[in-house]
Design a protein around this motif. Structure first.
Motif, PDB file in Angstrom:
ATOM      1  N   ASP A 101       5.580  40.385  63.459  1.00 42.53           N
ATOM      2  CA  ASP A 101       4.686  41.246  64.235  1.00 42.53           C
ATOM      3  C   ASP A 101       5.406  42.438  64.852  1.00 42.53           C
ATOM      4  OD1 ASP A 101       2.660  39.615  63.559  1.00 42.53           O
ATOM      5  OD2 ASP A 101       2.644  38.478  65.453  1.00 42.53           O
ATOM      6  N   ASP A 105       4.021  47.628  62.676  1.00 45.87           N
ATOM      7  CA  ASP A 105       3.662  49.041  62.764  1.00 45.87           C
ATOM      8  C   ASP A 105       4.179  49.854  61.562  1.00 45.87           C
ATOM      9  OD1 ASP A 105       2.328  50.991  64.298  1.00 45.87           O
ATOM     10  OD2 ASP A 105       4.291  51.887  64.728  1.00 45.87           O
ATOM     11  N   GLU A 106       5.281  49.388  60.960  1.00 47.66           N
ATOM     12  CA  GLU A 106       5.871  50.143  59.849  1.00 47.66           C
ATOM     13  C   GLU A 106       5.174  49.881  58.520  1.00 47.66           C
ATOM     14  OE1 GLU A 106      10.361  50.599  61.568  1.00 47.66           O
ATOM     15  OE2 GLU A 106      10.057  49.218  59.923  1.00 47.66           O
ATOM     16  N   ARG A 108       1.833  50.037  57.672  1.00 49.15           N
ATOM     17  CA  ARG A 108       0.436  50.443  57.666  1.00 49.15           C
ATOM     18  C   ARG A 108       0.106  51.207  56.383  1.00 49.15           C
ATOM     19  NH1 ARG A 108      -0.130  54.240  61.670  1.00 49.15           N
ATOM     20  NH2 ARG A 108       2.124  54.253  61.911  1.00 49.15           N
ATOM     21  N   ASN A 292      10.604  48.956  69.586  1.00 50.41           N
ATOM     22  CA  ASN A 292      10.821  47.520  69.566  1.00 50.41           C
ATOM     23  C   ASN A 292      12.263  47.118  69.256  1.00 50.41           C
ATOM     24  OD1 ASN A 292       8.236  46.792  70.151  1.00 50.41           O
ATOM     25  ND2 ASN A 292       7.602  46.558  68.006  1.00 50.41           N
TER      26      ASN A 292
END
Ligand code: NA
Ligand code: NA
Lengths: 302, 434, 167
Positions: A101, A105-106, A108, A292
């Motif tokens: 998780d 974001d990478e 998509r 992150n």
């Protein structure tokens, strides 16, 4: 429905039998043959690893294997995992999936199917037996990625970038003094022929591999079929990692077994001299990446 | 329609487009694009068009193309090529077809630097073709010797073909390189024999020059010094580890440019001519590469090479029968496909069959490389022939294809000799590595 | 040449292609300089420029794509000429027009796709690995270069149809 799997590696590469074909079989079995995967190896759908990401984003193939490092700008978080001291070689792949998780974001623009941590990079040297960073001073070392370049620089050598297929010639003629690459290269790129020393044992970069799927192609599948892809992808990650580690270990073994070649396994004390320097690189890249990055390191480097 | 039918229709369309004067680069592009579109959907085909165009024009190894063409063009307008060939003519011009033979030797020497057949043919073609034309050589002999000589680029180390074969089969690159040396030299000698035969049969094809006195010859050799210096510096730099073969092309072009400026051999007009000529020839060659890069994936998804390869694995005609069938299939595929793509698809199937019958894997590497080199000069898709036609002004493509025909015969002879006497390939590697 | 000097619009168009090729020429010489600098920095000074091969690759792309329309206008592309007499004058004309229509269509698709990819690369921030150079301008060059080639084919067809093309 048949999905094209673009593989830039040769058809006899251990990955094909060890992970890609099992992946294809699992998908086919779980969907009762409704979805099949055909592997096109050796760059049949277009040569070279660099364009693999484009091939799957644009849809030349539905599936493609690549390294995150070849399109580094798209995967800064995934590449945090490659920094020295972050990934545990044995448990890295499972750790990555437990914390997937943090990387979501990478992914998509493409669907992430498989992700596994590579065997660690080692130093293949032509003339110099390296057991301390001092031995590397001023030497030209080919690096696979920007992060690896920073590490090599921190150790006192000078990083050089060139396509992986050029390493053999460049090392033979002395354009470079060595190469920083994982030990499957002993066989895959025949570096066992041109290098005389191989140094391992320090904290090192582990370039992560992945299998990606075209977004639309994934969306066009039913939810059962999507689940089959997901499950097969995760299983293939583990298989690929095991294959990679086995071949990498074989690469060290066969190097050591060749007459006149020497494998230098650093002692803990010797390794520490390298690790102190690379730890600074890891810290600097984490700070620079932000987001992150620190959370990923905390999760992986337990 | 089955995949195979689409593939065969694609080949027919390729012929039709070429007959209708579509440039070969675009004929390959069109067939590859629509073929892939029919089998995999137009969206995939457009994506293929984009990725392969981008990856061809940003390919690092292909940089040698514009750089070597620039080297050749500057040498030409500065008079260096002429100097070199005046000297060569003084030394070997009194022999029948001497300049064509000298060009074949030039190709062999260049092959020791370049791993690519195309780069070898481009560079020698740029320098040698106008000069051979000047002294009255037939177009077919001049272009044929260069297109064929260029194929030595793959056989004499370093060689992209051997590197790929080694990666596919996990054989030693070093052994394969060593195995290529004697067959490369054998082929060079056979090519020279072909030149001699042609020049003997047709006195006008490769006319003899006057015997030049010894002193005069050395004078001409000194006049050729600039280009010789650049060649020696480029080759030397590679072997001393100063630069890589790809970088050598840029350094060579730079050296010629600097020399020409220092010696005041370059006017603004001639410099412009050299640069604009380089741009034209380079983009033409890149377009051919793009065309081939789009045609090859189409053939892959038709599964024709795969089907052919599978069929070869299940023959029951004895070792030499199987070998003969495999080589014939390679020649047939080589008419349409790029040799390297062909190796990738077929070697995994063919290699276990061949080694299982007791043939030596290194020896087979040499045989395979010679056969894919034959594909570089066979019609209708012959990359080396296209390249030589591209750098030869005003020579019809058919003349080049006709010109390479006798050399194709020489390659066949070399192949048979190496099959009959495997030691030609294996002597050096076995005595070096045991 | 090939009728481009016979009409005002074609002259202007040829001028545009030439100017674009001049940019390609500058890049070509730039390529020589970059390679030389790279070798000197690495061998003589011992300080290699990390990622210099990326600059070399991107410059080469610019060289090729800026000169493609100019080259196409000058008919440098190799074609098979063995059937020319068999085709006859009309046959050759039809072949030349047909070839350009279909080649132009495929290149048009390439130009359009490259343009969309340019926007996509801009949106997602695609960049090179070592130097982090943005890639979108290269897709733009690829798109413009192939679009101008389509225009060359269109101009050729007009010149052929109006009998201004000197074959
Ligand atoms: Na060679
Ligand atoms: Na051929």
């Amino acid at each position: 429905e048949d999905l094209k799997f673009a593989n830039y590696m040769p058809p006899m590469h251990p990955y094909v039998e060890g992970a890609f074909q099992p992946f294809a079989d699992m998908v086919s079995e779980a969907t009762g043959g409704d979805v099949t995967v055909t592997i096109y190896s050796g760059g049949e759908l277009g040569p070279g690893p660099v364009e693999q990401y484009s091939r799957v984003v644009d849809g030349v193939a539905e599936l493609a294997i690549s390294l995150a490092g070849y399109t580094a700008s798209q995967f800064p978080m995934t590449l945090v995992a490659e920094l020295p001291g972050v990934t545990n070689e044995a448990t890295g792949t499972v750790d990555l999936w437990e914390n997937i998780d943090l990387l979501a974001d990478e992914y998509r623009r493409v669907k992430l199917v498989s992700l596994w941590s590579n065997a660690g990079n080692a130093l293949y040297m032509r003339d110099v037996a390296v057991d301390s960073p001092d031995d590397l001073a001023g030497l030209k070392i080919r690096v696979p990625s920007r992060n690896a370049g920073l590490v090599i620089e921190a150790w006192g050598a000078t990083p050089v970038s060139m396509p992986v297929t050029e390493i053999y010639n460049a090392m033979q003629t002395g354009v470079i003094d060595g190469a920083y690459i994982d030990t499957t290269a002993t066989r895959a790129f025949r570096l066992g022929e041109v290098a005389n020393y191989l140094t391992t044992g320090m904290d090192t970069t582990h370039s992560p591999f992945f299998i990606l799927m075209n977004r639309d192609a994934y969306a066009n599948l039913s939810s059962e079929e999507q689940a089959a892809i997901d499950a097969a992808g995760k299983a293939a990650s583990i298989l690929a990692n095991q294959t990679q580690l086995a071949v990498a270990a074989g690469g060290i073994e066969s190097f050591a077994a060749t007459e006149g070649k020497q494998v230098i396994e650093l002692t803990e004390e010797q390794a520490e001299a390298f690790n102190v320097l690379s730890a600074e690189v890891t810290a600097a890249v984490i700070a620079e990446t932000g987001g992150n990055a620190q959370a990923i390191v905390d999760a992986l480097a337990k | 329609m089955t995949d195979t039918t689409v593939g065969l229709l694609g080949i027919a369309a390729l012929f039709a487009l070429m007959i209708l004067r579509t440039p070969v680069a675009f004929a390959m592009l069109i067939v590859g694009f629509f073929g892939y579109g029919i089998l995999e959907g137009m969206r995939s085909a457009t994506a293929l068009l984009l990725t392969e165009s981008y990856s061809a024009v940003s390919n690092y190894s292909l940089i040698v193309v514009p750089m070597f063409i620039l080297l050749g063009n500057i040498s030409s307008v500065a008079g260096y090529s002429r100097g070199l060939y005046d000297a060569a003519f003084a030394w070997v011009g009194r022999f029948k077809g001497g300049l064509a033979s000298a060009s074949v030797i030039g190709c062999a020497a260049f092959s020791a630097v370049s791993g690519s057949s195309v780069a070898t043919a481009v560079t020698l073609g740029k320098v040698a073709l106008p000069e051979m034309k000047r002294v009255g050589y037939a177009d077919s002999l001049a272009t044929g010797s260069i297109a064929a000589g260029g194929t030595l680029g793959f056989l004499i180390p370093p060689s992209t073909g051997f590197v790929l074969y080694a990666i596919l089969t996990e054989e030693s690159i070093g052994r394969l390189f060593m195995a290529g040396i004697l067959p490369g030299l054998l082929l060079m000698v056979l090519f020279m024999a072909v030149v001699w035969i042609i020049a003997t049969l047709d006195e006008t094809a490769g006319p003899c020059g006057e015997k030049v006195p010894f002193g005069e010859r050395f004078k001409l050799l000194i006049a050729a010094a600039p280009l010789l210096f650049v060649i020696v510096a480029s080759i030397g730099g590679i072997y001393l580890g100063v630069f890589s073969p790809v970088e050598a092309s840029g350094i060579g072009a730079g050296l010629v440019l600097v020399l020409a400026v220092l010696q005041r051999k370059l006017t603004w007009a001639s410099f412009k001519e050299a640069v604009m000529g380089t741009l034209q020839t380079s983009s033409m060659l890149y377009m051919i590469v793009i065309g081939a890069n789009i045609l090859n994936p189409f053939f892959s998804v038709t599964h024709i090479p795969q089907t052919l390869g599978d069929g070869l694995g299940n023959l029951n005609v004895g070792p030499y029968g199987t070998l003969a069938v495999i080589l014939l299939a390679y020649v047939a595929l080589g008419m349409f496909m790029d040799g390297l793509s062909m190796l990738v698809i077929t070697i995994p199937i063919v290699f276990p069959v061949i080694t299982g019958m007791g043939f030596d894997p290194i020896w087979f590497g040499v045989v395979a490389v010679i056969v894919i080199e034959m594909g570089m000069i066979t019609p209708p898709v012959g990359l080396n022939v296209f390249v030589v036609r591209g750098v030869a002004d005003g020579v019809p493509l058919t003349t080049v294809f006709k010109g390479v025909l006798p050399f194709l015969g020489a390659m066949l002879v070399a192949l048979l000799l190496i099959i009959a006497f495997p030691q030609i390939a294996l002597f050096i590697p076995n005595s070096m590595f045991g | 040449m090939f009728g481009y000097q016979t009409t005002a619009w074609a002259k202007l168009f040829a001028r545009t292609n030439f100017l674009l090729a001049v940019i390609g020429g500058v890049c070509l010489i730039g390529l020589v300089v970059i390679i030389a600098v790279g070798v000197i920095m690495r061998y003589a000074l011992g300080t290699p420029i990390l990622g210099i091969n990326e600059i070399v690759q991107l410059t080469a792309l610019a060289v090729v794509m800026t000169s493609l329309p100019y080259a196409t206008q000058h008919r440098v592309h190799v074609s098979v000429d063995v059937f020319d007499t068999f085709l006859g004058r009309l046959g050759r004309k039809i072949g030349d027009i047909f070839s350009r229509l279909i080649s132009g269509y495929v290149l048009f698709l390439l130009a359009r796709r490259a343009w969309l990819k340019c926007l996509d690369a801009l949106e997602w921030g695609d960049a090179t690995n070592m130097l982090n150079l943005p890639i979108w301008p290269l897709y733009a060059i690829l798109s413009v270069g192939s679009a101008l080639c389509v225009a060359v084919f269109a101009a050729d067809i007009v010149l052929i149809l109006t009998n201004k093309d000197s074959e």
